[in-house]
Write an enzyme that holds these catalytic residues in place. Structure first.
Site, PDB file in Angstrom:
ATOM      1  CD  GLU A 124      51.780 -22.621 -91.956  1.00  0.00           C
ATOM      2  OE1 GLU A 124      51.577 -22.226 -90.807  1.00  0.00           O
ATOM      3  OE2 GLU A 124      50.864 -22.923 -92.721  1.00  0.00           O
ATOM      4  CB  ALA A 265      50.122 -14.760 -84.959  1.00  0.00           C
ATOM      5  CG  MET A 266      54.051 -19.938 -87.022  1.00  0.00           C
ATOM      6  SD  MET A 266      53.142 -20.552 -88.461  1.00  0.00           S
ATOM      7  CE  MET A 266      53.117 -22.302 -88.090  1.00  0.00           C
ATOM      8  CD  GLU A 267      49.403 -22.421 -87.518  1.00  0.00           C
ATOM      9  OE1 GLU A 267      49.602 -21.206 -87.669  1.00  0.00           O
ATOM     10  OE2 GLU A 267      49.109 -23.186 -88.463  1.00  0.00           O
ATOM     11  CD  GLU A 301      47.947 -17.649 -85.356  1.00  0.00           C
ATOM     12  OE1 GLU A 301      48.355 -18.780 -85.660  1.00  0.00           O
ATOM     13  OE2 GLU A 301      47.572 -16.817 -86.207  1.00  0.00           O
ATOM     14  CG  HIS A 304      45.949 -22.691 -86.517  1.00  0.00           C
ATOM     15  ND1 HIS A 304      45.380 -23.377 -87.557  1.00  0.00           N
ATOM     16  CD2 HIS A 304      46.291 -21.473 -87.024  1.00  0.00           C
ATOM     17  CE1 HIS A 304      45.365 -22.601 -88.640  1.00  0.00           C
ATOM     18  NE2 HIS A 304      45.898 -21.440 -88.351  1.00  0.00           N
TER      19      HIS A 304
HETATM   20  N1  B3K Z   1      49.769 -20.477 -90.315  1.00  0.00           N
HETATM   21  C1  B3K Z   1      50.355 -19.167 -90.279  1.00  0.00           C
HETATM   22  C2  B3K Z   1      50.688 -18.608 -91.614  1.00  0.00           C
HETATM   23  C3  B3K Z   1      52.026 -19.008 -92.106  1.00  0.00           C
HETATM   24  C4  B3K Z   1      52.371 -18.245 -93.359  1.00  0.00           C
HETATM   25  C5  B3K Z   1      53.606 -18.775 -93.997  1.00  0.00           C
HETATM   26  N2  B3K Z   1      54.004 -18.024 -95.150  1.00  0.00           N
HETATM   27  C6  B3K Z   1      49.493 -18.199 -89.557  1.00  0.00           C
HETATM   28  C7  B3K Z   1      48.066 -18.524 -89.457  1.00  0.00           C
HETATM   29  O1  B3K Z   1      47.359 -18.678 -90.428  1.00  0.00           O
HETATM   30  O2  B3K Z   1      47.610 -18.682 -88.370  1.00  0.00           O
HETATM   31 ZN    ZN Z   2      45.872 -19.779 -89.563  1.00  0.00          ZN
END
Ligand code: B3K
Ligand code: ZN
Length: 876
Positions: A124, A265-267, A301, A304
């Site tokens: 992302e 973090a990333m989902e 996360e 999400h």
């Molecule tokens: N969705 C990711 C953020 C990604 C950032 C990319 N530059 C984390 C979050 O909001 O949960």
């Molecule tokens: Zn988020």
């Protein structure tokens, strides 16, 4: 580097081609990665057959491409820096693309990269295009399978999204694992992890009796620090089931911790990747704030999975659809597992310190922006925190049940789709049969609305009339604003301190003691009847809308609200407003060369707080905390940040001097030797104890020095140890303790981050030169975002008196590092560049210095679009 062409929301067109299935094979080695991608692709309905297929791709080496099994030659396609175009694409076909990558050289930490030898991905927003050529946009959703091949010894753990369906061994000590994700997803949710990792596993049983495995993967040696994160995941699952009826949808939920990561973090579907900061914790390495952060990021996360993954965004302008909503959900989770009052106050304080400044500055944008140069710059306080406030307003306007009905309709309509903020608003409106068309302005207008309230009591008629007028200052590109629709919560308190039941003119009976008024017009008047005596109004209870409220409270009224308001937020707000007014007045007085001092009424109000045995200690701690310098800076103009700091320090010193006895008594009462536990009551007690310590540290007394040294030495947890160290570092340098701390924790990167940050934010003279020396410390690395954030970003954003030193060295230091980082990791550089956003707030001398540095950055050759966009907007 992508071109400098702005992308516009209104230019959205549906994709010309769709991808049904993606089969990926990754062959990983020490030196490179080979990616074989097989796409089942078809032209979208209604698209003419001469429309070329344009796939995104960046920094890739293309090794081969086949269409329906036949190799394509360079006559069939065109490759440039950002795309691969096939002019004559059949209605549907199978495209096979082979690319080669160099993950060890990837310092941007986007796409596939290496950290401590292990492989990780971050896709992302637009990282998948750095892995293979693809339709890398969120409205193209496909089913993925992923096969990973790597050396068995070096990379025993091979993970991707979905379910593990097969594995086996191969020649040359290699092995393979195959993953199938049964859910359609956009490429930004793809993830791969390969490495030497260990796992802590737990389970959760859903209400429909499904057993979910929860697995937390970390580097060897860290397993004892994963228990809090595991418990957080279990709590988050149960909470989402209970509050929204949402269950997890795969058999396994995986979290992997990595120390090189651009954000929290990333989902990714089924395989969340986390910054180690939000996974690893045990009492002697992590503070109460860290444990709290883990709860909220794990929940965020996990949540999400429904708000973001099952229903995703049509395009990146809709980012707040998933982020604002998911922040609202994680804030609600944290309120339910901890203290709702503390959670709300902390969230509002953070919103005002960060988002309000963003909304008042050159980067101001609505929660649904209209254009961007670089999407990575739009993961902002506005999208996340203001976005969450906008979602909260639905819940306040519609009630908790109405909000849940709206959520249910949203999932019923849109599960498996990529949708817009308008779709969410329509679900809320339709589920409740209400008209939310004016509410749309929260999505399209930037800027923080200002609500001016005035009131009149009519002695003879026993009526109380409140008039509210709203306005919103112009923001870049938006000169005129239309009135917002918002909920305004109010209470009226009688002189004995009791809430009055509220009855509006025209109502036959009195209702609740807190009323939510519907505000839609520029000016609105509300008349309350049967008000027996002149009340003190408690306005914007629970911070019911993200606005600035102006009401001319007297000091006496603020003291009264501090003591009596039944709404915790409003009670804290009274203390905050009192302190804010005081500091602003004292700053002006200092400018006139007058002596700075807090009036007796202020000291008396603090004294009363310290003697309260009824209030939650955590609330008292929050009420005793003076507003931070960056927030104050926003309230002033032509600011000399050094003078502002001196004023704050001198007031703090006065409080410590005049309330020495009370502070010490509370400190000693709370420092009773109870063995450490992480629970709500102890966290609250520690927060009050350590704010008392922070004040006491102002006093130049051997007894206080001893007290600090003792707390540092004897603490049985990181919260207390770090609080003592922070006070020491700000007071007399704390050299002995800093050395002791580093010796003890040199091999724990996260603990060392705290050590760097304490020194970077130290208010003692010489902070910049110490930061410069620390850049050479063996524990520091310019390539590691956590390290950059703890040392460089902390100095520039959280140490205003030193960053804004009149000689301009702080600005030059920031600019040098923005330029250096821009080549390594543009996202981190662009964040750092935001330190210059409020350059028009400071005095003329500093303004000129800041402007020069901004121009120097902008003039740098080969600047990334990330940094270019921030700097160009800042310059205006
Ligand atoms: N969705 C990711 C953020 C990604 C950032 C990319 N530059 C984390 C979050 O909001 O949960
Ligand atoms: Zn988020």
């Amino acid at each position: 580097m992508s071109s400098r062409q702005a992308i516009r929301r209104l230019d959205y067109t549906p994709p010309s081609y769709l991808i049904d299935r993606v089969d990926l094979t990754f062959e990983l080695s020490d030196t490179h990665a080979k990616v074989i991608s097989r796409l089942i692709i078809k032209r979208n309905k209604g698209v003419s057959s001469d429309t070329p297929l344009v796939l995104h791709g960046e920094e890739l080496t293309l090794e081969g491409i086949k269409l329906d099994g036949a190799p394509l030659t360079s006559a069939h396609y065109v490759v440039d820096e950002t795309s691969l175009t096939i002019a004559n694409m059949p209605d549907d076909g199978i495209l096979e693309i082979v690319t080669r990558l160099l993950p060890a050289e990837n310092t941007s930490l986007m796409g596939l990269y290496q950290s401590n030898g292990n492989f990780f991905t971050q896709c992302e927003a637009e990282g998948f295009r750095k892995i293979t050529y693809y339709l890398d946009r969120p409205d193209v959703m496909a089913k993925f399978t992923t096969t990973i091949i790597a050396d068995k010894t070096k990379f025993p753990v091979l993970l991707s999204n979905g379910n593990r369906v097969g594995s086996g061994t191969m020649d040359k000590n290699r092995h393979w694992v195959k993953w199938v994700d049964p859910f359609k997803k956009p490429a930004y949710l793809f993830a791969l992890v390969a490495g030497k990792l260990v796992v802590l596993a737990g389970t959760h049983t859903t209400p429909s009796k499904r057993n979910i495995n929860i697995e937390i993967y970390v580097e060897p040696g860290n397993l004892d620090k994963c228990h809090h994160a595991l418990a957080a995941a279990q709590k988050a699952m149960a909470w989402d089931e209970e509050r929204f009826g949402l269950e997890y949808d795969l058999d396994t939920y995986m979290i992997v911790a990595v120390s090189d990561f651009n954000m929290g973090a990333m989902e990714n579907k089924g395989l969340n990747i986390f910054n180690t900061k939000f996974v690893l914790a045990k009492p002697d390495t992590a503070t109460d704030v860290d444990f709290d952060g883990i709860d909220s990021v794990v929940a965020h996360e996990y949540f999400h999975n429904w708000t973001g993954n099952r229903v995703t965004c049509r395009d990146w302008f809709q980012l707040s659809l998933k982020e604002g909503l998911t922040v609202y959900r994680d804030q609600e989770f944290s309120s339910d597992i901890g203290s709702r009052a503390v959670q709300r106050i902390s969230n509002v304080r953070a919103l005002r310190e960060t988002q309000f400044a963003e909304d008042a500055g050159p980067q101001a944008h609505p929660i649904r922006p209209d254009e961007y140069l670089e999407i990575n710059n739009f993961y902002t306080w506005t999208i996340y925190e203001k976005g969450s406030e906008v979602v909260r307003m639905y819940a306040t306007l519609l009630g908790i049940d109405g909000f849940r009905a709206g959520m249910e309709l949203y999932f019923k309509r849109h599960d498996g789709q990529a949708v817009t903020c308008d779709d969410f608003r329509a679900a809320m409106a339709d589920a409740n049969g209400v008209d939310l068309s004016q509410f749309e302005r929260w999505y399209s207008q930037a800027g923080t609305p200002v609500l001016r309230a005035s009131a009149q009591y009519n002695e003879a008629a026993h009526t109380y009339t409140l008039t509210i007028t709203q306005s919103c200052a112009p923001t870049p590109g938006q000169a005129e604003k239309l009135p917002f629709h918002l909920p305004f919560a109010i209470g009226l308190i009688d002189r004995r301190g009791h809430d009055l039941p509220l009855q509006l003119l025209g109502e036959s009976v009195a209702g609740d003691t807190t009323r939510v008024l519907d505000i839609r017009d520029t000016t609105q008047t509300f008349t309350f009847i049967n008000v027996p005596c002149p009340p003190v109004p408690s306005l914007l209870r629970d911070f019911s809308a993200p606005v600035v409220l102006e009401y001319d409270y007297s000091d006496d009224e603020l003291v009264f609200l501090m003591a009596n308001d039944s709404d915790a937020f409003a009670r804290w707000e009274a203390a905050n407003t009192f302190a804010l007014q005081l500091l602003k007045n004292q700053y002006a007085a200092a400018g006139r060369g007058e002596k700075v001092a807090a009036p007796a009424a202020f000291i008396a109000a603090y004294k009363k707080l310290l003697s309260s045995d009824k209030l939650d200690p955590a609330l008292v701690a929050l009420m005793l905390e003076l507003p931070r310098e960056n927030y104050l800076l926003e309230q002033l103009s032509d600011v000399d940040p050094v003078r502002l700091f001196e004023v704050c320090r001198s007031i703090k010193h006065q409080i410590a001097r005049e309330l020495r006895q009370e502070l010490l008594a509370v400190y000693q009462h709370l420092n009773d030797g109870t063995p450490y536990a992480y629970d709500g009551e102890q966290v609250a007690r520690r927060s009050l104890k350590n704010i008392c310590l922070d004040y006491l540290a102002e006093l130049d007394e051997p007894m206080i020095a001893q007290l600090l040294a003792k707390q540092y030495q004897r603490a049985d947890n990181m919260t207390d140890r770090l609080a003592a160290l922070k006070a020491l570092v700000n007071r007399d340098g704390g050299e002995a303790q800093l050395a002791d701390f580093a010796a003890q924790w040199q091999s724990d990167a996260l603990v060392m981050d705290k050590w760097f940050a304490l020194q970077a934010t130290s208010r003692r003279p010489g902070a910049l030169s110490r930061v410069q020396q620390l850049l050479e410390h063996p524990g520091f690395s310019i390539k590691n975002p956590n390290k950059v954030r703890s040392l460089i970003t902390a100095f520039c954003l959280a140490n205003p008196p030193h960053f804004h030193a009149a000689d301009g060295y702080g600005y030059a230091f920031a600019a040098d590092h923005i330029i250096e980082l821009d080549k390594i990791n543009p996202q981190i550089a662009a964040r750092l560049a935001s330190a210059f956003n409020r350059w028009t707030k400071v005095d003329a001398g500093r303004r000129e210095l800041m402007q020069q540095e901004l121009e120097r950055i902008r003039g740098t050759e080969g600047l990334s679009s990330d940094t270019f966009e921030i700097v160009t907007k800042a310059l205006g």
